[in-house]
Design a protein around this motif. Structure first.
Motif, PDB file in Angstrom:
ATOM      1  N   LEU A  18     100.310  59.707  -2.023  1.00 56.50           N
ATOM      2  CA  LEU A  18      98.893  60.131  -1.819  1.00 56.50           C
ATOM      3  C   LEU A  18      97.888  58.906  -1.852  1.00 56.50           C
ATOM      4  CD1 LEU A  18      98.162  63.358  -3.892  1.00 56.50           C
ATOM      5  CD2 LEU A  18      98.455  63.117  -1.478  1.00 56.50           C
ATOM      6  N   GLY A  75     100.633  72.046  -2.726  1.00 59.89           N
ATOM      7  CA  GLY A  75     100.938  70.696  -2.617  1.00 59.89           C
ATOM      8  C   GLY A  75     102.233  70.387  -2.967  1.00 59.89           C
ATOM      9  N   SER A  76     103.030  70.928  -3.448  1.00 60.79           N
ATOM     10  CA  SER A  76     104.537  70.665  -3.845  1.00 60.79           C
ATOM     11  C   SER A  76     105.407  70.104  -2.904  1.00 60.79           C
ATOM     12  CB  SER A  76     105.208  71.596  -4.671  1.00 60.79           C
ATOM     13  OG  SER A  76     105.405  72.876  -4.019  1.00 60.79           O
ATOM     14  N   SER A  82      94.220  59.886   0.762  1.00 68.46           N
ATOM     15  CA  SER A  82      93.847  61.264   0.728  1.00 68.46           C
ATOM     16  C   SER A  82      92.867  61.270  -0.698  1.00 68.46           C
ATOM     17  CB  SER A  82      95.005  62.022   0.447  1.00 68.46           C
ATOM     18  OG  SER A  82      95.595  62.403   1.714  1.00 68.46           O
ATOM     19  N   THR A  90      97.442  75.435  -0.228  1.00 60.81           N
ATOM     20  CA  THR A  90      98.900  75.062  -0.534  1.00 60.81           C
ATOM     21  C   THR A  90      98.855  74.731  -1.973  1.00 60.81           C
ATOM     22  OG1 THR A  90     100.632  73.862   0.011  1.00 60.81           O
ATOM     23  CG2 THR A  90      98.411  72.819   0.508  1.00 60.81           C
ATOM     24  N   PHE A 113     101.998  67.008  -9.109  1.00 63.50           N
ATOM     25  CA  PHE A 113     102.358  65.896  -8.429  1.00 63.50           C
ATOM     26  C   PHE A 113     103.164  64.935  -9.431  1.00 63.50           C
ATOM     27  CE2 PHE A 113      98.811  66.581  -5.301  1.00 63.50           C
ATOM     28  CZ  PHE A 113     100.000  66.736  -4.291  1.00 63.50           C
ATOM     29  N   PHE A 123      93.345  67.171  -1.419  1.00 63.97           N
ATOM     30  CA  PHE A 123      94.251  68.116  -2.190  1.00 63.97           C
ATOM     31  C   PHE A 123      93.435  68.511  -3.507  1.00 63.97           C
ATOM     32  CE2 PHE A 123      96.648  65.478   0.598  1.00 63.97           C
ATOM     33  CZ  PHE A 123      98.067  66.348   0.709  1.00 63.97           C
ATOM     34  N   LEU A 169      91.832  63.648  -3.993  1.00 61.56           N
ATOM     35  CA  LEU A 169      92.334  64.998  -4.807  1.00 61.56           C
ATOM     36  C   LEU A 169      91.152  65.435  -5.847  1.00 61.56           C
ATOM     37  CD1 LEU A 169      95.708  64.894  -6.445  1.00 61.56           C
ATOM     38  CD2 LEU A 169      93.903  65.935  -7.715  1.00 61.56           C
ATOM     39  N   LEU A 174     105.136  67.850  -0.381  1.00 61.80           N
ATOM     40  CA  LEU A 174     104.399  66.830   0.151  1.00 61.80           C
ATOM     41  C   LEU A 174     105.280  66.282   1.350  1.00 61.80           C
ATOM     42  CD1 LEU A 174     102.078  64.756  -0.027  1.00 61.80           C
ATOM     43  CD2 LEU A 174     103.265  63.464  -1.693  1.00 61.80           C
ATOM     44  N   PHE A 222     103.811  68.042   4.235  1.00 62.38           N
ATOM     45  CA  PHE A 222     102.659  67.698   4.621  1.00 62.38           C
ATOM     46  C   PHE A 222     102.597  66.365   5.719  1.00 62.38           C
ATOM     47  CE2 PHE A 222     100.836  70.366   1.266  1.00 62.38           C
ATOM     48  CZ  PHE A 222      99.443  70.342   1.635  1.00 62.38           C
ATOM     49  N   GLY A 267      96.272  69.233  -8.292  1.00 59.78           N
ATOM     50  CA  GLY A 267      97.082  68.072  -8.356  1.00 59.78           C
ATOM     51  C   GLY A 267      97.909  68.036  -9.761  1.00 59.78           C
TER      52      GLY A 267
END
Length: 325
Positions: A155, A123-124, A160, A121, A147, A141, A162, A126, A129, A144
């Motif tokens: 995060l 990741g935008s 998590s 993904t 973010f 993730f 990254l 969140l 998620f 990044g």
């Protein structure tokens, strides 16, 4: 008696030492080496729809595209894959999280209690998620780059991981990931390549240079990039994999690389980072041991016919280029 044969110089001795004692085994081809008794993983391209429109996107996804796989079709294919031994499913797109049946798809893939699901993904999203309970200490993730500071804090709170891939980000023309801000927020940051190369030291070099460009500061990120590579990557691997690694100790995986490196300046604990990024990273691997097996022996692969492999690759590459036109 006359004079004996002239003595060999160092370069000649090293060259002769690299010649195999026995004829190398014939390279049987990629298919033979990679044959398997089961299907190990299955990837689903869920949708062409994405909440972003990136110029480097491999499939040119955008909010306007609506092609997608149904949850029913994925369930049928997953059942066939399970019968072949598959227990790892990857979901990609587009942006998988915008698929209207995303939750049902994930629930169906995990229903047997044995399978794992990887989601690729941007990741935008969140909040999505978090709604699915995805962030956690074994969730990785990647990149990044987009973010916000508030999202970095969330995060960090989730525990998590990254993994930043600076060379890949530069290649795709992305913005610079705020790696130093990630570290400051308490996120476990690692280094990856995203397929740009297999040279991890180059990624550490790119990371610290990337951060100096971002912050316009020539005094930052050098030690941080080295620690991310040497310390954080080890912590991440030990968190995700069963076999302990990262130390020369009983019970650890016997993975060692010994480079051919003779420094012209002192090499010690205080100078090691400089040697790593500006010397060792360019050194030729002399010996490599993986899981107790010697893979590289005095700079060569003793179990493979390297010359035959190179010749075959050159032949295949020429044929591919001729098809591309």
């Amino acid at each position: 008696g006359g004079a004996g044969p002239p003595a060999l110089d160092l370069g000649e001795r090293r060259f002769l030492a690299r010649l195999p004692d026995d004829p190398p085994r014939r390279y049987p081809g990629r298919h033979a080496l990679l044959k398997t008794d089961r299907l190990r993983e299955l990837w689903f391209h869920l949708t062409d729809t994405c909440n972003m429109t990136c110029g480097h996107c491999l499939v040119s996804s955008s909010p306007q595209l609506e092609t997608r796989l149904s949850a029913g079709a994925i369930a049928d294919l997953a059942e066939q894959a399970r019968n072949l031994g598959c227990r790892l499913f990857a979901l990609t797109g587009g942006e998988p999280l915008v698929h209207p049946e995303f939750e049902a798809i994930v629930d169906g893939l995990l229903a047997d209690g044995e399978s794992r699901v990887a989601v690729l993904t941007n990741g935008s999203l969140l909040q999505r998620f978090e709604a699915f309970g995805i962030p956690g200490d074994k969730t990785v993730f990647a990149h990044g780059t987009y973010f916000s500071p508030a999202e970095l804090e969330r995060l960090a709170a989730s525990g998590s991981i990254l993994v930043n891939n600076p060379e890949s980000n530069m290649n795709n023309g992305l913005k610079v990931a705020p790696t130093l801000d990630m570290l400051e927020a308490g996120i476990l940051v690692g280094l990856g390549t995203d397929g740009m190369s297999s040279h991890m030291v180059s990624q550490a070099r790119a990371m610290y240079l990337h951060q100096r460009t971002l912050h316009r500061d020539p005094t930052i990120a050098f030690a941080e990039a080295c620690r991310v590579l040497l310390d954080n990557n080890r912590v991440i691997a030990n968190r995700l994999f069963d076999e302990p690694r990262g130390s020369l100790a009983p019970g650890q995986l016997a993975d060692i690389m010994i480079p051919e490196y003779q420094p012209f300046t002192p090499l010690n604990a205080q100078t090691f980072y400089g040697h790593l990024l500006f010397g060792l990273g360019y050194a030729r691997p002399g010996y490599t041991i993986a899981r107790g097996q010697v893979i590289v022996d005095d700079g060569r692969l003793p179990h493979l016919d390297e010359q035959a492999i190179r010749a075959r690759c050159a032949e295949k590459a020429a044929r591919i280029w001729s098809r591309i036109g």
